[in-house]
Each structure stands twice: as C-alpha cells, then as structure tokens.
Design a protein around this motif. Sequence first.
Motif, PDB file in Angstrom:
ATOM      1  N   LEU A   1       0.686  -1.418   0.102  1.00 36.73           N
ATOM      2  CA  LEU A   1       0.056   0.284   0.128  1.00 36.73           C
ATOM      3  C   LEU A   1       0.883   1.446  -0.011  1.00 36.73           C
ATOM      4  CD1 LEU A   1      -2.816   0.633   0.261  1.00 36.73           C
ATOM      5  CD2 LEU A   1      -2.919   1.071   2.445  1.00 36.73           C
ATOM      6  N   VAL A   2       1.850   1.544   1.165  1.00 40.38           N
ATOM      7  CA  VAL A   2       2.507   2.017   0.708  1.00 40.38           C
ATOM      8  C   VAL A   2       3.360   2.831  -0.705  1.00 40.38           C
ATOM      9  CG1 VAL A   2       5.299   3.213   1.692  1.00 40.38           C
ATOM     10  CG2 VAL A   2       3.526   2.540   3.411  1.00 40.38           C
ATOM     11  N   SER A   3       3.717   1.411  -1.200  1.00 39.91           N
ATOM     12  CA  SER A   3       4.647   1.860  -2.469  1.00 39.91           C
ATOM     13  C   SER A   3       3.583   2.203  -3.611  1.00 39.91           C
ATOM     14  CB  SER A   3       4.778   0.100  -2.748  1.00 39.91           C
ATOM     15  OG  SER A   3       6.033  -0.291  -2.235  1.00 39.91           O
ATOM     16  N   PHE A   4       2.375   1.726  -3.040  1.00 36.98           N
ATOM     17  CA  PHE A   4       1.470   2.284  -4.528  1.00 36.98           C
ATOM     18  C   PHE A   4       1.249   2.898  -3.851  1.00 36.98           C
ATOM     19  CE2 PHE A   4      -3.184   2.596  -5.419  1.00 36.98           C
ATOM     20  CZ  PHE A   4      -3.241   2.905  -6.149  1.00 36.98           C
ATOM     21  N   LEU A   5       1.368   4.461  -3.585  1.00 35.67           N
ATOM     22  CA  LEU A   5       0.784   6.115  -3.145  1.00 35.67           C
ATOM     23  C   LEU A   5       1.833   6.677  -3.521  1.00 35.67           C
ATOM     24  CD1 LEU A   5      -0.654   5.568   0.867  1.00 35.67           C
ATOM     25  CD2 LEU A   5      -1.624   5.869  -1.334  1.00 35.67           C
ATOM     26  N   TRP A   6       2.715   6.323  -3.021  1.00 35.51           N
ATOM     27  CA  TRP A   6       3.697   7.250  -3.678  1.00 35.51           C
ATOM     28  C   TRP A   6       4.989   6.716  -4.721  1.00 35.51           C
ATOM     29  CZ3 TRP A   6       4.058  11.186  -0.893  1.00 35.51           C
ATOM     30  CH2 TRP A   6       3.556  11.458   0.624  1.00 35.51           C
ATOM     31  N   CYS A   7       4.277   5.174  -5.131  1.00 31.88           N
ATOM     32  CA  CYS A   7       5.412   4.956  -6.881  1.00 31.88           C
ATOM     33  C   CYS A   7       4.857   5.123  -7.845  1.00 31.88           C
ATOM     34  CB  CYS A   7       6.128   3.863  -6.546  1.00 31.88           C
ATOM     35  SG  CYS A   7       7.447   3.774  -5.181  1.00 31.88           S
ATOM     36  N   PHE A   8       3.387   4.156  -7.895  1.00 30.15           N
ATOM     37  CA  PHE A   8       2.625   4.072  -9.126  1.00 30.15           C
ATOM     38  C   PHE A   8       1.117   5.098  -9.138  1.00 30.15           C
ATOM     39  CE2 PHE A   8       3.899   0.169  -7.822  1.00 30.15           C
ATOM     40  CZ  PHE A   8       4.457  -0.778  -8.540  1.00 30.15           C
ATOM     41  N   LEU A   9       0.546   5.077  -7.090  1.00 33.60           N
ATOM     42  CA  LEU A   9      -0.616   6.129  -8.389  1.00 33.60           C
ATOM     43  C   LEU A   9      -0.125   7.534  -8.517  1.00 33.60           C
ATOM     44  CD1 LEU A   9      -3.728   6.852  -7.149  1.00 33.60           C
ATOM     45  CD2 LEU A   9      -2.722   7.575  -5.200  1.00 33.60           C
ATOM     46  N   PRO A  10       1.073   8.439  -8.736  1.00 31.22           N
ATOM     47  CA  PRO A  10       0.914   9.541  -9.182  1.00 31.22           C
ATOM     48  C   PRO A  10       1.361   9.433 -10.896  1.00 31.22           C
ATOM     49  CG  PRO A  10       2.383   9.896  -7.239  1.00 31.22           C
ATOM     50  CD  PRO A  10       2.070   8.562  -7.250  1.00 31.22           C
ATOM     51  N   PHE A  11       1.444   8.294 -11.207  1.00 27.96           N
ATOM     52  CA  PHE A  11       2.079   7.770 -12.638  1.00 27.96           C
ATOM     53  C   PHE A  11       0.578   7.865 -13.119  1.00 27.96           C
ATOM     54  CE2 PHE A  11       6.341   6.960 -10.949  1.00 27.96           C
ATOM     55  CZ  PHE A  11       7.005   7.494 -11.951  1.00 27.96           C
ATOM     56  N   TYR A  12      -0.224   6.753 -12.426  1.00 29.32           N
ATOM     57  CA  TYR A  12      -1.544   7.048 -13.453  1.00 29.32           C
ATOM     58  C   TYR A  12      -2.049   7.943 -13.035  1.00 29.32           C
ATOM     59  CZ  TYR A  12      -0.398   1.350 -11.560  1.00 29.32           C
ATOM     60  OH  TYR A  12       0.018  -0.039 -11.796  1.00 29.32           O
ATOM     61  N   LEU A  13      -2.544   8.751 -12.283  1.00 27.16           N
ATOM     62  CA  LEU A  13      -3.012   9.857 -12.603  1.00 27.16           C
ATOM     63  C   LEU A  13      -3.159  10.877 -13.349  1.00 27.16           C
ATOM     64  CD1 LEU A  13      -3.885  10.549  -8.802  1.00 27.16           C
ATOM     65  CD2 LEU A  13      -5.654   9.499 -10.698  1.00 27.16           C
ATOM     66  N   ARG A  14      -1.469  10.687 -13.676  1.00 23.88           N
ATOM     67  CA  ARG A  14      -0.422  11.830 -14.808  1.00 23.88           C
ATOM     68  C   ARG A  14      -0.835  11.067 -16.393  1.00 23.88           C
ATOM     69  NH1 ARG A  14       3.648  12.733 -10.398  1.00 23.88           N
ATOM     70  NH2 ARG A  14       4.715  11.175 -11.441  1.00 23.88           N
ATOM     71  N   SER A  15      -0.970   9.918 -16.169  1.00 24.41           N
ATOM     72  CA  SER A  15      -1.560   9.725 -17.428  1.00 24.41           C
ATOM     73  C   SER A  15      -2.620   9.765 -18.490  1.00 24.41           C
ATOM     74  CB  SER A  15      -1.214   7.684 -17.528  1.00 24.41           C
ATOM     75  OG  SER A  15      -2.360   7.621 -16.335  1.00 24.41           O
ATOM     76  N   GLY A  16      -3.681  10.016 -17.278  1.00 23.69           N
ATOM     77  CA  GLY A  16      -4.738  10.112 -17.921  1.00 23.69           C
ATOM     78  C   GLY A  16      -5.760   9.101 -18.125  1.00 23.69           C
ATOM     79  N   VAL A  17      -5.789   7.886 -17.729  1.00 20.85           N
ATOM     80  CA  VAL A  17      -5.761   6.822 -18.766  1.00 20.85           C
ATOM     81  C   VAL A  17      -7.272   6.487 -17.596  1.00 20.85           C
ATOM     82  CG1 VAL A  17      -3.632   5.536 -19.285  1.00 20.85           C
ATOM     83  CG2 VAL A  17      -4.862   5.250 -17.136  1.00 20.85           C
TER      84      VAL A  17
END
Length: 358
Positions: free
Chosen positions: A76-92
């Motif tokens: 969960l910590v990895s998702f919040l700081w590593c994956f989530l920003p990339f997902y939102l910035r990609s606009g998918v």
Amino acid sequence: MAVYVGATGACGISKSRRDGAEDYFLGGRGMTWPVIGLSMLAMCGSSASRVGWAGDAYATGISVFNYGISGAVIVLVSFLWCFLPFYLRSGVYTMPEFLEGRYDARSRWYFSFITVAGYTFLDSAVTLYAGATMMQHVFPGMPLEWLIRGLAVVAASYTIVGGLSAVMWGDLVQSVMLLAGSALRTVSAFAKAGGWHAVMTAVPPENLSLIRPATAPSVPWPALIITLPLLGFYFWCTSQAMVQRTLSARSVNEARWGTLFAGLLTKVGAYAILRLVADVIPRAPTLYDGAFATALGWIAAATMLAGVLGAAYHWDLRRILAFNIVSQIGYLLLEIALGTPAGASAAIFYTVHHLVEK
C-alpha cells in the motif's frame, strides 16, 4: 432487507453520470477521499472475503488474516508514492490502457483477457455464490440459483445504468452497513461464546499465531515473504477494480487520502490481531524460532542496506525519498522478525506514525 436493497440502488442511480466516457467510467474525475475510501472498503470486504476468511480462520487459525497484513501494508505504501502519481498523470481510464501506453498493444490485450476471465470465473462467481449462501439463512426456502440471479440483477441494475459514480456511491451505503454489521456480529459472537477469555482458553495456541510452520495447511510462513506480497501487489497496484476508484479522484492527494482511509478501515482488525500476537508469541515461542526469523532478518537487513545506499547514491530529492521509504520497510521487517511483543508494538507504532506524518 428490502429497505437496504432499495436504498443502495436509489443512492447509486441518483449519483449516476453518463454524459461521456470520463463521467461513465471515472465519475467525472471528481470523487473525494471519503467516497473513494469507503468504496475501496466495500471491495475489500465483499461477501467472499467475509465467508472465506471467517471459515478458514475457524478451521485453521488466524494466520489467514496475513492476507490483510503482510500482503497489503508494505504494498500500500509503495502504491501511494510510486504507482498512483504515474497513473493519475497519464490520464488513462483503465489499467490495460496504461500498459499499452507504457509497453505495447499485446500487453493490453493480455492483461484485459486475464482480468475479464479472472473477474468472471473467480471473483464475481465466488462473490455471488458466497453472498447467496449467506442469503439462504435469511430466505431458507429459496433455491440458491434464484438468489444468485437476484444478487446479480440488483448489482447490475445501478452499475450498468449509472457507471462508476453509481457503483461508488452504492458502495458507500454498503460499507456503512458492513462496518455496523461487523461490529454487531463481533459483539454477539463473543457474548454467545462466553467472552474473550473463554475463546482464548478453548482455542489451541497454534491457531492463535500469525506465523505458522512451513508445513502448515493454511498460510505457512514462506507465503508471508513470497506469495502474499505478490497477491497484495496485484490487488492494490494493478487490479482494475481497485485502481479505477483512485483514478476517479479529483487530485493525487484525494486519491492518497482515500486509499489511506480504506487501508485504515481494513487494518483496524489487523491491528487488533497484532495486539493479540503480542500476547500469543510468549505462549508459542517456537513458531518464531529457526528458519522464519532468520530469513526475515536477512531480508530486512538487505532492504535497509539497499534503501540507504540508494538514497546516498542519488541527488534528486524524489529518488532520495523513495529509497528512504525502502529503508523504512526494512526497519519494519526487522521489528517483525524479532518476534517479541516490543517488536510488534514498535512495528505498529512506526507504521501508524508514517501513515499520519507522510
């Protein structure tokens, strides 16, 4: 029951959004963190989880709840700081779409296939069956097939009509009922069993330990290191059902707070279990001796070293902070590897402190 079903459907349909693809699939990207968190809670606490976890815990012990501890907290910590920003910035809109942009169309089709097949034949099928099995206690004379069809129709009635917004607002009603029902069920169960002390006396000590031998039939200790983190990574970081809810957030911070809120609600029970472990470990010390403690200790040392060296190597502040999180995960693993009440308490305090402060 009719009032509950009607309220869930009415709440979902009243919040439906169908003006375009973004409205239908992502709720217009305007969801706030309470709605996101409660919707993710409803996903984590489905009927399949309630029936499956309770049944497995009764048969083999509380080690089954490691699915919500070792398989989720670090991921969960990895998702919040590593994956989530990339997902939102990609606009998918979907995870397969993100994989196509990152790699190629083959990865999109492959992930789409396994996602649809998994949700159809595993997740949805099991959830409907477990829910219908529970409903048979309310309507004992009704055939199981009719109950399954009825649950499917009720869920589809506002899901197809209203899109993700309807689903998430419907989840909000369900999650409130889930929390209230779980609290009442827990109090009632302990009251009928004679209280907490009576249950702790009657249950074998080995069934009250989260750390089981490698030969245990359910969740042996190697699964805590190998299997559960992989399952947790899929569920929190790549599962379309979970990630889509964070993609509907109005901002990165709203998505993070919603995910933390869901994690807090789902880990309250895990916190109680860890407090129980602090009392159980002295009663069964051999479960923490030998291979598990040694393996987890070495993994903790390697994680701490990798985090410190990675932070020292880079000059970019974001990379330094990312490797700092890696080293902190190592500290948590070391505290758990100690297998003492003090180590368990330190791990809990450390996790809660970082979730609040960072």
